[in-house]
Enzyme design. Structure first.
Site, PDB file in Angstrom:
ATOM      1  N   HIS A 183      34.926  51.727  37.976  1.00 31.89           N
ATOM      2  CA  HIS A 183      34.790  53.258  38.373  1.00 31.89           C
ATOM      3  C   HIS A 183      34.860  53.810  37.623  1.00 31.89           C
ATOM      4  CE1 HIS A 183      37.900  51.079  41.396  1.00 31.89           C
ATOM      5  NE2 HIS A 183      38.090  49.891  40.414  1.00 31.89           N
ATOM      6  N   HIS A 237      38.846  43.404  47.762  1.00 27.12           N
ATOM      7  CA  HIS A 237      40.054  42.816  46.172  1.00 27.12           C
ATOM      8  C   HIS A 237      40.992  42.155  47.046  1.00 27.12           C
ATOM      9  CE1 HIS A 237      42.421  45.259  43.695  1.00 27.12           C
ATOM     10  NE2 HIS A 237      43.549  44.672  44.656  1.00 27.12           N
ATOM     11  N   ASP A 271      35.789  46.255  35.956  1.00 24.90           N
ATOM     12  CA  ASP A 271      36.706  47.031  36.636  1.00 24.90           C
ATOM     13  C   ASP A 271      37.168  48.340  36.010  1.00 24.90           C
ATOM     14  OD1 ASP A 271      38.113  47.924  38.318  1.00 24.90           O
ATOM     15  OD2 ASP A 271      40.118  46.411  38.060  1.00 24.90           O
ATOM     16  N   LYS A 286      32.887  47.761  50.475  1.00 22.78           N
ATOM     17  CA  LYS A 286      34.226  46.814  49.572  1.00 22.78           C
ATOM     18  C   LYS A 286      35.782  47.191  50.822  1.00 22.78           C
ATOM     19  CE  LYS A 286      37.141  45.712  45.744  1.00 22.78           C
ATOM     20  NZ  LYS A 286      36.987  46.959  44.918  1.00 22.78           N
ATOM     21  N   HIS A 305      30.736  45.700  38.889  1.00 19.16           N
ATOM     22  CA  HIS A 305      32.363  46.365  39.393  1.00 19.16           C
ATOM     23  C   HIS A 305      33.200  47.152  38.275  1.00 19.16           C
ATOM     24  CE1 HIS A 305      36.747  46.068  41.426  1.00 19.16           C
ATOM     25  NE2 HIS A 305      36.887  46.986  40.554  1.00 19.16           N
TER      26      HIS A 305
HETATM   27  O1  DOR Z   1      43.716  47.983  37.841  1.00 15.46           O
HETATM   28  C1  DOR Z   1      42.916  48.252  39.232  1.00 15.46           C
HETATM   29  N1  DOR Z   1      43.012  49.664  39.174  1.00 15.46           N
HETATM   30  N2  DOR Z   1      42.967  47.732  40.074  1.00 15.46           N
HETATM   31  C2  DOR Z   1      42.270  48.250  40.832  1.00 15.46           C
HETATM   32  O2  DOR Z   1      42.069  48.097  42.280  1.00 15.46           O
HETATM   33  C3  DOR Z   1      42.064  49.700  40.693  1.00 15.46           C
HETATM   34  C4  DOR Z   1      41.506  50.397  40.245  1.00 15.46           C
HETATM   35  C5  DOR Z   1      42.175  51.776  40.085  1.00 15.46           C
HETATM   36  O3  DOR Z   1      41.494  52.345  40.579  1.00 15.46           O
HETATM   37  O4  DOR Z   1      42.106  52.455  39.203  1.00 15.46           O
HETATM   38 ZN    ZN Z   2      38.581  47.995  40.913  1.00 14.43          ZN
END
Ligand code: DOR
Ligand code: ZN
Length: 349
Positions: A20, A141, A252, A104, A18
């Site tokens: 980003h 989520h 994450d 997702k 997971h």
């Molecule tokens: O803390 C988070 N940041 N939780 C999420 O679900 C998304 C993520 C983000 O994309 O910044």
């Molecule tokens: Zn995330």
């Protein structure tokens, strides 16, 4: 020097299930951080606009790979962003393409760039049925957006209202409760079949809600789902350290420009990609469970997603290092978890 300093372990190359990475300058900064430690990462689709179609996923994957030298061995595993417009047919095409690992689900309004997400989860029945039929995993989520629900209870209430419904209505569907944060979440996943799993972040194993307010408000400890109590943190740690196959690494790591975090309405997301594996190792070491680190980072997730285990290994050692205070890029900087502080493990070169 403590007796254990210098201790080393070698594990099969890990997966971040997971992650980003955003786009543009930030993406160019952060992708190499992950690729230095992980063989593969599941890439979240919450860009603006989101990654909704097969073509978008394929071109995003190309852009990610362009952030690396050809000598670096890293595989981005792509996901599609579920919207109210997604059709069963889209699932079939995504599966047939072989280019998409999973779908997702963001409840609309739950988190960063979730405004394109799903506002009526139970209306997505046909899409979930198609995912079950075509063996396409669903990554969730798990938070309700109901303003009447206390922010610290959003995961627990989501499980009661929606997650259990999904799991019970589509028993053949593989579902992940992403970034589990609560004792209730851990216990539901643990008692479910092998079609249900949860990813666990380093920050939810390290921080509690006290860390949001230690000496003042701490925007770099703010993420969603928000960090919870010590009891919840312990439940998450126990789940990960036990080696239980329902649980696996998903950082994450969510980079935001510092100016968007240190703001009167700061963004949710904690940046850990630079030191994710050492952070996990530190937690497993503190709990005397290093022998289960490899299951958590390199085996459980791959098995759940039916991916081959990674070839090759990585060695990490117990050796102190300082976490950089920030990472600069063209317009701003990214501030990592524990910026300027120490971490007791590092990747061996
Ligand atoms: O803390 C988070 N940041 N939780 C999420 O679900 C998304 C993520 C983000 O994309 O910044
Ligand atoms: Zn995330």
């Amino acid at each position: 020097m403590p007796a254990e300093e210098g201790k080393r372990i070698t594990i099969r190359k890990p997966d971040d299930l997971h992650l980003h990475v955003r786009s543009g300058e930030i993406m160019r900064l952060v992708v190499p951080h992950t690729a230095r430690q992980f063989a593969r990462a599941v890439i979240m689709p919450n860009l603006v606009p989101p990654v909704r179609t097969l073509d978008e996923a394929v071109s995003y994957r190309k852009e990610i790979l362009q952030c690396l030298d050809s000598s670096e061995n890293f595989t981005p595993l792509m996901t599609l962003y579920l919207t109210g417009e997604t059709k069963a047919e889209d699932i079939k095409h995504a599966k047939e393409s072989g280019a998409v690992l999973g779908i997702k689900l963001y409840p609309s309004g739950a988190t960063t760039n979730s405004q394109f997400g799903v506002s009526s989860i139970k209306d997505m029945k046909e899409v979930f049925a198609a995912m079950e039929k075509y063996e396409m995993p669903l990554m969730v989520h798990g938070e309700v957006v109901d303003p009447d629900v206390d922010v610290f209870d959003r995961e627990k209430v989501f499980i009661e209202r929606y997650f259990k419904w999904i799991v019970q209505s589509f028993p053949g569907l593989r579902v992940v409760l992403e970034h589990v944060t609560s004792e209730e979440g851990v216990s539901f996943v643990k008692s479910s079949s092998s079609n249900v799993a949860a990813s666990i972040t380093p920050h939810h194993m390290i921080l509690t809600r006290n860390d949001l307010f230690s000496g003042g408000i701490r925007p770099h400890h703010y993420c969603l789902p928000v960090v919870k109590t010590e009891k919840d943190r312990k439940a998450i740690i126990n789940a990960a350290l036990s080696g239980d196959s329902h649980f696996f690494s998903g950082t994450d790591s969510a980079p935001h420009p510092a100016s968007h975090k240190e703001n009167s309405c700061g963004k949710a997301g904690i940046y850990t990609a630079w030191h994710a594996l050492p952070l996990y190792a530190e937690v497993f070491d503190s709990g005397d469970s290093l022998e289960n680190l490899e299951k958590f980072t390199s085996i459980n997730g791959a098995r759940f997603y039916r991916l081959p285990l990674n070839e090759g290994t990585i060695t990490i050692e117990k050796s102190r290092q300082t976490v950089p205070a920030y990472f600069s890029y063209a317009e701003d900087k990214i501030i990592p978890l524990r910026a300027g502080g120490e971490i007791s493990w590092q990747v061996s070169e």
